[in-house]
Design a protein around this motif. Sequence first.
Motif, short mmCIF file in Angstrom:
data_model
loop_
_atom_site.label_atom_id
_atom_site.label_comp_id
_atom_site.label_asym_id
_atom_site.label_seq_id
_atom_site.Cartn_x
_atom_site.Cartn_y
_atom_site.Cartn_z
N LYS A 83 1.05 -0.88 -0.48
CA LYS A 83 -0.26 0.41 0.37
C LYS A 83 0.71 1.78 0.35
O LYS A 83 0.39 2.43 -0.50
CB LYS A 83 -0.86 -0.29 1.07
N TYR A 139 -9.11 2.32 -5.25
CA TYR A 139 -8.14 1.27 -3.89
C TYR A 139 -8.56 1.53 -2.84
O TYR A 139 -7.98 0.57 -1.86
CB TYR A 139 -6.48 1.62 -4.62
N GLU A 140 -8.43 2.40 -2.44
CA GLU A 140 -9.27 2.66 -0.45
C GLU A 140 -10.61 4.03 -0.64
O GLU A 140 -10.09 4.66 -1.48
CB GLU A 140 -7.94 3.16 -0.38
#
Length: 264
Positions: A100, A165-166
Amino acid sequence: MESKGLSRNNRENKAKPKRKEIIEKRKAMDALIKVASAEKDYLSAFPAFRHYQISGLSAFLESGRGDKLSSPVKQFIQNLLKANMEGPYGSEWPAEEKVKRREMVAPEAHYVFVRNTSNASSGEFLTTSECEKTSASCVEERGPIVGFVHFRFVIEEELPVLYVYELQLEPHVQGKGLGKFLMQLIELIACKNHMGAVVLTVQKANSAAMNFYLCKMRYVTSTISPSRVDPLIGIEKSYEILCKTFSNEAKAILEEPLELVHSV
């Protein structure tokens, strides 16, 4: 013998346009991804989504990019990811955290940041570009970051998609409709850039997130998710891939009445 040769040639001639069509389709998708990724401020097309206000929370949204993040913002992202995701990932977290951190600063990583302006000055807000042209103190005056969405434009299963992604929020701003608001914005950005779907990955252990996407946002398990590809593999995997595809009718609904989409 001659007729067979002609027949084989005819089959080959028929195959060539198909191959060419696949190549042209891929080029068109690559061009679509390139154009979508070149945008500097995804909020510029949706000014109604610059601000979010509900009882007890006033927030301002701004765009960002992975290779333009300041050191304090990088640190904030790392801290929030650890606070929210270490539990669901369990023993996998140390390795996942390294991944990440690399993903976070990639040029293709696009962001929408949420700043809590509840206690900030009531002066006129500047855009991200305007803020960068002034002083560094401008960032602090606009309130602290309390959440973000990290997304990218990619091709999945021969379909151009916006991949989330987040989506991370600090605990004290959760449960206020902000997550739904951000995902509605993401879906608008996806439609505006002619993406076929929004895709995201959720840890099975994160029951709150699974419920949010499946029940509140009406996402479904993707055909490329482990449990859909092979049930046995799905049992072993700790995550699911969810998606929401857009028909022309859905795109029209998303793109027209901003007031409905904007509501919590």
